[in-house]
Write a protein that holds these residues in place. Structure first.
Motif, PDB file in Angstrom:
ATOM      1  N   LYS A  47      97.200 116.041  20.332  1.00  0.00           N
ATOM      2  CA  LYS A  47      97.985 115.429  19.257  1.00  0.00           C
ATOM      3  C   LYS A  47      97.328 114.115  18.834  1.00  0.00           C
ATOM      4  O   LYS A  47      97.421 113.105  19.509  1.00  0.00           O
ATOM      5  N   THR A  49      96.685 110.740  16.552  1.00  0.00           N
ATOM      6  CA  THR A  49      97.505 109.789  15.800  1.00  0.00           C
ATOM      7  C   THR A  49      97.204 109.964  14.313  1.00  0.00           C
ATOM      8  O   THR A  49      96.131 110.452  13.939  1.00  0.00           O
ATOM      9  N   PRO A  50      98.140 109.579  13.474  1.00  0.00           N
ATOM     10  CA  PRO A  50      97.878 109.670  12.030  1.00  0.00           C
ATOM     11  C   PRO A  50      96.637 108.873  11.611  1.00  0.00           C
ATOM     12  O   PRO A  50      95.901 109.294  10.717  1.00  0.00           O
ATOM     13  N   GLU A  51      96.404 107.742  12.267  1.00  0.00           N
ATOM     14  CA  GLU A  51      95.237 106.920  11.941  1.00  0.00           C
ATOM     15  C   GLU A  51      93.932 107.666  12.243  1.00  0.00           C
ATOM     16  O   GLU A  51      92.990 107.646  11.453  1.00  0.00           O
ATOM     17  N   THR A  52      93.881 108.300  13.412  1.00  0.00           N
ATOM     18  CA  THR A  52      92.676 109.037  13.792  1.00  0.00           C
ATOM     19  C   THR A  52      92.481 110.248  12.885  1.00  0.00           C
ATOM     20  O   THR A  52      91.366 110.531  12.453  1.00  0.00           O
ATOM     21  N   ASP A  53      93.563 110.924  12.581  1.00  0.00           N
ATOM     22  CA  ASP A  53      93.484 112.082  11.690  1.00  0.00           C
ATOM     23  C   ASP A  53      92.958 111.659  10.316  1.00  0.00           C
ATOM     24  O   ASP A  53      92.072 112.322   9.743  1.00  0.00           O
ATOM     25  N   THR A  54      93.456 110.566   9.800  1.00  0.00           N
ATOM     26  CA  THR A  54      92.997 110.043   8.515  1.00  0.00           C
ATOM     27  C   THR A  54      91.527 109.637   8.595  1.00  0.00           C
ATOM     28  O   THR A  54      90.741 109.920   7.684  1.00  0.00           O
ATOM     29  N   ASN A  57      89.397 112.750   8.529  1.00  0.00           N
ATOM     30  CA  ASN A  57      89.357 113.324   7.174  1.00  0.00           C
ATOM     31  C   ASN A  57      88.488 112.487   6.243  1.00  0.00           C
ATOM     32  O   ASN A  57      87.704 113.033   5.452  1.00  0.00           O
TER      33      ASN A  57
END
Length: 93
Positions: A47, A49-54, A57
């Protein structure tokens, strides 16, 4: 058919070296960014974090643009090299 290889000039060769050096720099930079992102993703586990996912991307978008730039920069040089190969092949044929 002319036997002079005027397709590739000394300026072209210098430019090719500069382009290759610049593209090599891009590769090193992106490999470093990639390694850091992978390390962060491994640290976070399944899972992200949104920061890492961003960040991942954004990296992918940036890398795709960089590849397009690298290709556009090298195409004029590699086209001239292919033209030179065609001259030699035409003579052999």
């Amino acid at each position: 058919m002319s036997t002079q290889l005027t397709i590739i000039t000394q300026t072209d060769l210098q430019s090719a070296g500069q382009i290759l050096q610049k593209n090599t720099g891009y590769v090193v930079t992106y490999q470093d960014k990639f390694a850091k992102l992978i390390a962060q993703a491994d640290k976070e586990g399944v899972k992200l974090t949104p920061e890492t996912d961003t960040a991942i991307n954004n990296f992918l978008v940036s890398a795709k643009k960089c590849v397009a730039t690298m290709e556009a920069d090298r195409k004029p040089i590699t086209q001239k090299l292919q033209d030179a190969v065609k001259l030699f092949t035409a003579q052999e044929n």
